[in-house]
Design a protein around this motif. Structure first.
Motif, PDB file in Angstrom:
ATOM      1  N   ASP A 212      15.942  32.933  -7.896  1.00 51.51           N
ATOM      2  CA  ASP A 212      16.277  33.001  -9.322  1.00 51.51           C
ATOM      3  C   ASP A 212      17.647  33.627  -9.585  1.00 51.51           C
ATOM      4  O   ASP A 212      18.010  33.890 -10.728  1.00 51.51           O
ATOM      5  CB  ASP A 212      15.194  33.764 -10.090  1.00 51.51           C
ATOM      6  CG  ASP A 212      15.093  35.204  -9.628  1.00 51.51           C
ATOM      7  OD1 ASP A 212      15.570  35.497  -8.515  1.00 51.51           O
ATOM      8  OD2 ASP A 212      14.541  36.026 -10.382  1.00 51.51           O
ATOM      9  N   PHE A 213      18.415  33.932  -8.525  1.00 49.94           N
ATOM     10  CA  PHE A 213      19.771  34.460  -8.678  1.00 49.94           C
ATOM     11  C   PHE A 213      20.677  33.590  -7.821  1.00 49.94           C
ATOM     12  O   PHE A 213      20.554  33.533  -6.597  1.00 49.94           O
ATOM     13  CB  PHE A 213      19.848  35.924  -8.223  1.00 49.94           C
ATOM     14  CG  PHE A 213      21.106  36.614  -8.672  1.00 49.94           C
ATOM     15  CD1 PHE A 213      21.073  37.539  -9.693  1.00 49.94           C
ATOM     16  CD2 PHE A 213      22.337  36.340  -8.092  1.00 49.94           C
ATOM     17  CE1 PHE A 213      22.226  38.191 -10.135  1.00 49.94           C
ATOM     18  CE2 PHE A 213      23.495  36.969  -8.514  1.00 49.94           C
ATOM     19  CZ  PHE A 213      23.429  37.904  -9.542  1.00 49.94           C
ATOM     20  N   LYS A 214      21.622  32.903  -8.468  1.00 52.44           N
ATOM     21  CA  LYS A 214      22.464  31.951  -7.764  1.00 52.44           C
ATOM     22  C   LYS A 214      23.854  32.523  -7.535  1.00 52.44           C
ATOM     23  O   LYS A 214      24.456  33.110  -8.436  1.00 52.44           O
ATOM     24  CB  LYS A 214      22.575  30.658  -8.571  1.00 52.44           C
ATOM     25  CG  LYS A 214      23.373  29.555  -7.846  1.00 52.44           C
ATOM     26  CD  LYS A 214      23.458  28.304  -8.691  1.00 52.44           C
ATOM     27  CE  LYS A 214      24.309  27.231  -7.980  1.00 52.44           C
ATOM     28  NZ  LYS A 214      24.453  26.021  -8.810  1.00 52.44           N
ATOM     29  N   VAL A 215      24.381  32.364  -6.329  1.00 57.04           N
ATOM     30  CA  VAL A 215      25.772  32.720  -6.029  1.00 57.04           C
ATOM     31  C   VAL A 215      26.471  31.473  -5.507  1.00 57.04           C
ATOM     32  O   VAL A 215      25.851  30.624  -4.853  1.00 57.04           O
ATOM     33  CB  VAL A 215      25.870  33.872  -5.003  1.00 57.04           C
ATOM     34  CG1 VAL A 215      25.329  35.160  -5.588  1.00 57.04           C
ATOM     35  CG2 VAL A 215      25.149  33.532  -3.715  1.00 57.04           C
ATOM     36  N   GLU A 216      27.776  31.365  -5.787  1.00 57.15           N
ATOM     37  CA  GLU A 216      28.511  30.147  -5.462  1.00 57.15           C
ATOM     38  C   GLU A 216      29.962  30.475  -5.140  1.00 57.15           C
ATOM     39  O   GLU A 216      30.571  31.329  -5.788  1.00 57.15           O
ATOM     40  CB  GLU A 216      28.436  29.192  -6.656  1.00 57.15           C
ATOM     41  CG  GLU A 216      29.008  27.817  -6.396  1.00 57.15           C
ATOM     42  CD  GLU A 216      28.858  26.904  -7.605  1.00 57.15           C
ATOM     43  OE1 GLU A 216      29.237  25.720  -7.487  1.00 57.15           O
ATOM     44  OE2 GLU A 216      28.380  27.364  -8.658  1.00 57.15           O
ATOM     45  N   ILE A 217      30.524  29.813  -4.118  1.00 60.94           N
ATOM     46  CA  ILE A 217      31.953  29.914  -3.779  1.00 60.94           C
ATOM     47  C   ILE A 217      32.610  28.618  -4.220  1.00 60.94           C
ATOM     48  O   ILE A 217      32.312  27.545  -3.700  1.00 60.94           O
ATOM     49  CB  ILE A 217      32.151  30.134  -2.268  1.00 60.94           C
ATOM     50  CG1 ILE A 217      31.480  31.438  -1.805  1.00 60.94           C
ATOM     51  CG2 ILE A 217      33.635  30.150  -1.918  1.00 60.94           C
ATOM     52  CD1 ILE A 217      31.465  31.618  -0.299  1.00 60.94           C
ATOM     53  N   LYS A 218      33.497  28.709  -5.199  1.00 60.96           N
ATOM     54  CA  LYS A 218      34.144  27.518  -5.738  1.00 60.96           C
ATOM     55  C   LYS A 218      35.242  26.975  -4.828  1.00 60.96           C
ATOM     56  O   LYS A 218      35.569  25.802  -4.850  1.00 60.96           O
ATOM     57  CB  LYS A 218      34.754  27.827  -7.114  1.00 60.96           C
ATOM     58  CG  LYS A 218      33.730  28.179  -8.185  1.00 60.96           C
ATOM     59  CD  LYS A 218      33.000  26.948  -8.684  1.00 60.96           C
ATOM     60  CE  LYS A 218      32.163  27.270  -9.913  1.00 60.96           C
ATOM     61  NZ  LYS A 218      31.448  26.079 -10.421  1.00 60.96           N
ATOM     62  N   ASN A 219      35.856  27.874  -4.045  1.00 62.99           N
ATOM     63  CA  ASN A 219      36.975  27.484  -3.189  1.00 62.99           C
ATOM     64  C   ASN A 219      36.887  28.289  -1.906  1.00 62.99           C
ATOM     65  O   ASN A 219      37.069  29.507  -1.913  1.00 62.99           O
ATOM     66  CB  ASN A 219      38.303  27.757  -3.915  1.00 62.99           C
ATOM     67  CG  ASN A 219      39.504  27.228  -3.155  1.00 62.99           C
ATOM     68  OD1 ASN A 219      39.489  27.145  -1.928  1.00 62.99           O
ATOM     69  ND2 ASN A 219      40.552  26.871  -3.878  1.00 62.99           N
ATOM     70  N   ASP A 220      36.599  27.626  -0.792  1.00 61.91           N
ATOM     71  CA  ASP A 220      36.403  28.380   0.449  1.00 61.91           C
ATOM     72  C   ASP A 220      37.697  28.897   1.056  1.00 61.91           C
ATOM     73  O   ASP A 220      37.683  29.592   2.063  1.00 61.91           O
ATOM     74  CB  ASP A 220      35.637  27.558   1.490  1.00 61.91           C
ATOM     75  CG  ASP A 220      36.372  26.290   1.902  1.00 61.91           C
ATOM     76  OD1 ASP A 220      37.535  26.095   1.480  1.00 61.91           O
ATOM     77  OD2 ASP A 220      35.787  25.490   2.642  1.00 61.91           O
TER      78      ASP A 220
END
Length: 821
Positions: A212-220
């Motif tokens: 229920d907690f999302k983390v995301e890397i937009k640009n590696d």
């Protein structure tokens, strides 16, 4: 970075090793210890006391009489502080105690005092008078029961605050050693230096991956791994004494148990972390570049403008909440109402973090570590360590971890040959000792035999240990460079000076002999500089700087001339009006996209220079420099390089005039070299009058630029041969004639060389060119001096006159409209 002896001792046994010995060995191994600080409490005989009564001083409006309870014993003191209240527990100094003067900072002993007619049995102390900092923000007496729970009365203050004599090392890790920005990293160095085992093991946790907690890397490019641990129902309070003490010893300020624990783990593991107020987020965080017009108010209350494609942020779905790896945002900070936190642990790439910190004008303890490079495989263990401490000292309930990216590296395996160690270092080091050193530094032994051993590089040395020579360096610095005896190398062959070096030496000597001063200018130019001096700039082939310090230095130069003209202008504006300058430097043209093996840039070495004003010498008081002066100097240079027969000076054509707008169209020429194909290698000429006027030059400037790569490629190495000095003398004859104005000296020179006997004709030089009174319009007078010499006999008058006649006949036949004088 500051690190305490006590903290280091937790990870490696330092018993019996003096601080001075630790300092010396660390410095000799490459980690400079700038200072050893011996720190101890600045006060003596300070005890805890409780305020039980406050009365007004009978003889002073701003003073109070304060009655204290010191564990059943009452004392009364005179105090002027305004922040005291009944029930507070404060530090009490009795007669004989030592404290600091608030104004001078000097230590003094408390003596009996009568203040405005009332005896004071000691004093209440502020943090400044105790030599302490960062414990409370308000001025006045230090309130101990705000900092500590259940404070016992009549307790020595150093015991309450867990203060003791400390030894602090001030170290300066180099830019390539991010692992030494941590207590564990320095302890590992000491483990290898003193051959004592490390007392450290990475933590491992069983945890639930959050859905229920999302983390995301937009640009590696900016982040390789990002994780967030969620902890709930924390209790914010003061952190334990040992954490506060170690943070203070490291030069930081304790705040509360949440912030202190993240700082503590950063100092210990070298991996920065940041705690967000979980309830101020929307169960989502991403790592991305800042967008246009975005700003963020950081924890210090300052609004910072974010720069697109430079500033890296941690953002919710709608707004930035942190400058990644640099500074937290005010809109997500921990405060006194915080109950739940999202604890960030990540790996931000070094170059993007440094650029990001620079873009907002702020550098933090976290960014100083990220820019050196943190250990990506230590990110999760450091997060586990923080979770462990928060569970213990903040009563936190650990919920789980959300993560994305990859935190494992492809192993680097290196074979270390025993023979190579001896060849490089010149000394024998037993293989067992080499293995011992490398294992103490964390390198894993895969296998060995009598001639070599194979190791895996640890993740924290992934960026700076990649080859066998790097392992040898590690061994030599730990074993001690002082153990390598200096020896003169066995030279079996003398030094060989390359052909390129010899050629450049000839050029330097020639230019200096003609009175030129060498200059060295920077390789960066800007569009404005090129535009100012009318210099051609091919933007499609330009190599630009991604993050220039100034608009004047954005592009690697394609010509040396803009920089040269800038130097001339600067010297002229400062009163220098007579000089000759030259420079040998590189220009840069983009040929293709860069690859791992090729930069994509063509680097071309060039020679440029100028004549400005006039030169004084002993023979002629004033020698006026002009186009022919500069042309003669270049001809002399090409003669010394054995290229004079292949060099041609030609007037500029229309295309060249448009390309070289800064040159005078009628007093300029291209310089070409003859071969299979005629190649242009540069230009020579007078500065265009329009540009000269714009620069406010009140005298002519003559410039040139030559492609040295083409010159050197056209040359062939020559061997010096002995030539006998002729015993028969030479004779000179002058030949003058009138010819068409468009006839070039080069044409005449070729006819003379072709007409005369090549075994007798030694040189041809023009010594006079005249147009004006007495000469018809469209005509000019030329005068040449020919030198004749026969190395085998004396030249007779008949032979000399015969050669002169052949030359005159050849000139009349081949040069249309020529009239001998």
């Amino acid at each position: 970075m500051q690190v305490s002896y006590e903290w280091l001792n937790e990870f490696v046994d330092l018993a019996g090793i003096s601080p001075e010995e630790i300092s010396h060995n660390l410095t000799m191994s490459g980690l400079e210890v700038e200072e050893i600080e011996y720190k101890k409490p600045a006060f003596t005989n300070i005890r805890t006391a409780k305020i039980v009564k406050i009365e007004n001083h009978p003889n002073a409006d701003k003073l109070h009489l304060v009655t204290l309870d010191i564990g059943g014993l009452e004392k009364r003191v005179v105090c002027g502080a305004q922040n005291i209240e009944v029930g507070q527990i404060i530090p009490y100094a009795s007669v004989g105690s030592r404290v600091l003067d608030r104004k001078t900072g000097e230590s003094f002993e408390l003596t009996p005092a009568v203040i405005r007619g009332v005896e004071s049995q000691g004093m209440l102390c502020s943090q400044d008078e105790l030599g302490l900092t960062g414990l409370q923000d308000e001025d006045g007496i230090l309130i101990l029961n705000r900092l500590y729970d259940n404070v016992e009365l009549n307790l020595p203050l150093e015991k309450l605050m867990n203060l003791s004599d400390e030894i602090i090392f001030h170290v300066a890790p180099t830019a390539n050693r991010g692992d030494e920005m941590s207590v564990i990293g320095i302890a590992r160095e000491l483990s290898a230096l003193f051959n004592r085992k490390m007392k450290f093991k990475k933590l491992d946790f069983d945890y639930e991956e959050l859905s229920d907690f999302k983390v995301e890397i937009k640009n590696d490019e900016i982040c390789k791994f990002y994780s967030v641990g969620v902890l709930k129902n924390l209790k914010i309070k003061s952190s334990p004494d040992f954490i506060q003490r170690r943070i203070i010893a490291s030069g930081m300020r304790p705040i509360n148990n949440i912030v202190d624990i993240t700082n503590y783990v950063m100092l210990e593991y070298g991996t920065p972390q940041h705690a967000f107020d979980y309830d101020k987020l929307n169960k989502y965080l991403c790592v991305r570049y800042a967008e246009n017009s975005e700003t963020i108010v950081t924890i210090d209350g300052v609004e910072r403008k974010l720069v697109p494609n430079q500033s890296v942020v941690i953002a919710s779905e709608t707004k930035p909440v942190c400058i990644a790896g640099v500074f937290g945002g005010l809109n997500s900070e921990i405060d006194s109402n915080t109950k739940n936190i999202a604890l960030e642990a990540a790996y931000f790439t070094s170059h993007t973090n440094r650029k990001s910190a620079h873009s907002v004008g702020y550098r933090s303890e976290a960014s100083s570590r990220y820019e050196r490079g943190v250990d990506i495989e230590m990110v999760l263990p450091a997060l586990y360590r923080s979770i462990e401490l928060l569970q213990k000292y903040a009563d936190a309930e650990f919920v789980g971890i959300a993560k994305c990216g990859q935190d494992k590296l492809t192993p680097i395996e290196i074979t270390l040959r025993n023979s190579e160690i001896k060849r490089i270092l010149g000394i024998e080091i037993e293989q067992s000792r080499c293995i011992e050193i490398l294992e103490n530094l964390g390198f894993k032994l895969l296998g060995k035999n009598e001639i070599a051993a194979k190791f895996v590089v640890p993740s924290y040395r992934y960026n700076d240990v990649t080859r066998e020579i790097d392992l040898i360096e590690e061994i030599s610095r730990i074993e001690g460079f002082d153990k390598i005896n200096p020896e003169i190398p066995n030279i079996s062959q003398g030094a060989d000076i390359s052909f390129d070096t010899r050629t450049v030496k000839i050029i330097n000597e020639t230019m200096l002999a003609y009175g030129f001063d060498e200059i060295v200018t920077g390789s960066l130019v800007g569009k404005n500089l090129c535009k100012t001096y009318l210099q051609p700039l091919d933007e499609s082939a330009a190599i630009t700087v991604l993050n220039p310090h100034s608009e004047d230095y954005t592009t690697l130069r394609q010509w040396l001339m803009p920089s040269l003209l800038d130097v001339v202008k600067n010297n002229f504006d400062n009163g220098q009006k007579n000089f000759r300058l030259y420079e040998i430097g590189k220009t840069y043209i983009k040929k293709s996209q860069p690859t791992e093996d090729y930069s994509g840039a063509l680097e071309i070495r060039k020679l440029s220079g100028c004549l400005f004003g006039s030169v004084e010498n002993a023979l002629y008081k004033k020698n006026i420099d002009d186009f022919y002066t500069l042309k003669g100097i270049l001809e002399s240079l090409f003669e010394k390089l054995n290229l004079s027969k292949r060099i041609v000076f030609s007037p500029l054509n229309e295309a060249e005039m448009s390309a070289f707008e800064f040159l005078h169209p009628a007093q300029s020429a291209t310089v070409s070299i003859l071969g299979k194909n005629r190649e242009s290698i540069g230009y020579i000429g007078k500065l265009h009058p329009v540009l000269s006027d714009k620069l406010k030059f009140n005298q002519p400037l003559y410039v040139f630029e030559i492609n040295l790569e083409e010159v050197i490629a056209a040359m062939s190495p020559s061997v010096v041969k002995f030539k006998k000095i002729p015993v028969y003398g030479s004779v000179q004859r002058d030949i003058a004639f009138i010819t068409d104005k468009n006839t070039t000296v080069e044409e005449v020179y070729k006819v003379i060389k072709k007409s005369a006997d090549k075994n007798i004709l030694k040189s041809v030089k023009v010594f006079d060119i005249y147009e004006g009174k007495g000469i018809d319009e469209g005509k000019k007078s030329l005068a040449f001096r020919v030198t004749l010499q026969d190395e085998n006999k004396t030249l007779t008058d008949d032979i000399i006159q015969g050669e002169v006649n052949k030359i005159k006949s050849g000139l009349e036949k081949n040069i249309i409209g020529l009239i001998l004088r």
